[in-house]
Write an enzyme that holds these catalytic residues in place. Structure first.
Site, short mmCIF file in Angstrom:
data_model
loop_
_atom_site.label_atom_id
_atom_site.label_comp_id
_atom_site.label_asym_id
_atom_site.label_seq_id
_atom_site.Cartn_x
_atom_site.Cartn_y
_atom_site.Cartn_z
N LYS A 12 0.84 -1.20 0.00
CA LYS A 12 0.00 0.00 0.00
C LYS A 12 0.87 1.24 0.00
O LYS A 12 2.05 1.19 0.37
CB LYS A 12 -0.95 0.03 1.20
CG LYS A 12 -0.27 0.03 2.59
CD LYS A 12 0.06 1.40 3.14
CE LYS A 12 0.78 1.34 4.48
NZ LYS A 12 1.73 2.43 4.67
N ASP A 139 -1.75 -0.67 10.97
CA ASP A 139 -2.07 -0.73 9.53
C ASP A 139 -2.76 -2.01 9.13
O ASP A 139 -3.23 -2.16 8.00
CB ASP A 139 -0.77 -0.68 8.70
CG ASP A 139 -0.25 0.72 8.53
OD1 ASP A 139 -0.92 1.65 8.99
OD2 ASP A 139 0.83 0.86 7.94
#
Ligand code: C5P
Length: 287
Positions: A12, A139
């Site tokens: 990401k 995350d």
């Protein structure tokens, strides 16, 4: 036939990363926009052994192949909650995502393991997966669903957003490293005024169809170029060669460019010769 589960664990970038305040528990309130990429690790699980963890692939270096590995700890945590032993679990990670680079590779591997085990182990619920993921890292919850999403709280309160239409992304990976990177970055930010907020909120209220590199915001850029010796010079060189701004991926040190589909190859060519590894990839949609 041994039972083998296979999946992939995407990287990401954060298109927006605002650090709003320091909390009582030592964490920071964030408002961030996560974006899944096509670049991904391979994840393979054998449910009937031999037990252990194997790490290979072009970016195997820097990923622990022992019980400290986050993906292994994810399996242990889920097994613990369901009363299932991981004594015969074999995990193989094929690393295409550089480790400790700000791209979320370790967290994504762990989320992929949770998703794969959920298909094989009865009794798993979405709520349990999210709870285990949040305990493993801030995350981590994003990677359970991927796509484009807004993260608030520590980053673990994740709300999906409409998928950003396809974009090219070019990653610039340097071997620069500092001890306890993420903690140090937050501590350095604490010495400055934090963000007023509003950028991620505006993105979420009105998700853009296109985003250009110049529109990316990452609060860590306020401190990263001083903390990572050599990173400021690398950014300068990349921006001079590409003629476009580049940004920090997560807590760095990877830098990235994002732009319209079909234009990433030109950027990758333009920066040839810069002292970093260049990885062209694309944004990815929800799974
Ligand atoms: O959540 P994770 O374990 O990845 O966080 C690593 C470190 O980064 C934490 O120990 C904390 O110092 C810092 N952190 C923070 N605020 C967040 C996320 C992480 O201060 N929202």
């Amino acid at each position: 036939m041994p039972e083998v589960l296979r999946g992939h664990a995407p990287a990401k970038v954060n298109l927006v990363l605002e650090v709003l305040s320091r909390r009582e528990d030592g964490y920071h309130e964030l408002d961030t926009i996560f974006q899944e990429l096509q670049l991904a690790d391979g994840v393979e699980l054998r449910l009937d052994g031999p037990a252990g963890i194997q790490v290979d692939g072009p970016f195997a270096a820097g990923t622990p192949a022992d019980a400290s590995n986050l993906a292994w700890r994810a399996a242990l945590a889920l097994g613990g909650r369901l009363g299932i032993s991981i004594g015969r679990l074999g995990l193989r990670l094929t690393k295409h995502i550089p480790a400790a680079a700000g791209l979320g590779g370790g967290a994504s591997d762990a989320a992929a393991v949770l998703r794969l085990l959920a298909t094989a182990w009865p009794g798993t619920s979405e709520a349990l997966l999210a709870e285990i993921a949040a305990a493993l890292g801030s995350d981590e919850v994003f990677f359970l669903s991927g796509g484009t999403a807004r993260g608030t709280g520590r980053g673990e309160c994740v709300a999906p957003l409409p998928a950003l239409p396809p974009h090219d992304v070019v990653l610039f990976v340097s071997p620069l490293s500092i001890e306890r990177k993420t903690g140090q970055m937050f501590a350095a930010l604490d010495r400055l005024a934090l963000d007023p907020g509003g950028i991620a909120a505006r993105f979420a209220a009105n998700p853009p169809a296109r985003i250009r590199s110049a529109e990316v915001y990452n609060a860590f850029e306020r401190v990263a170029f001083e903390l990572f010796p050599g990173l400021a010079a690398l950014r300068e060189e990349l921006e001079a060669r590409a003629g476009e701004p580049v940004h920090l991926a997560g807590a760095g040190p990877t830098l990235f460019w994002i732009g319209p589909p079909g234009t990433g190859a030109t950027i990758a060519e333009a920066v040839e010769g810069a002292p970093c590894m260049v990885i062209p990839t694309r944004t990815a949609g929800p799974r």
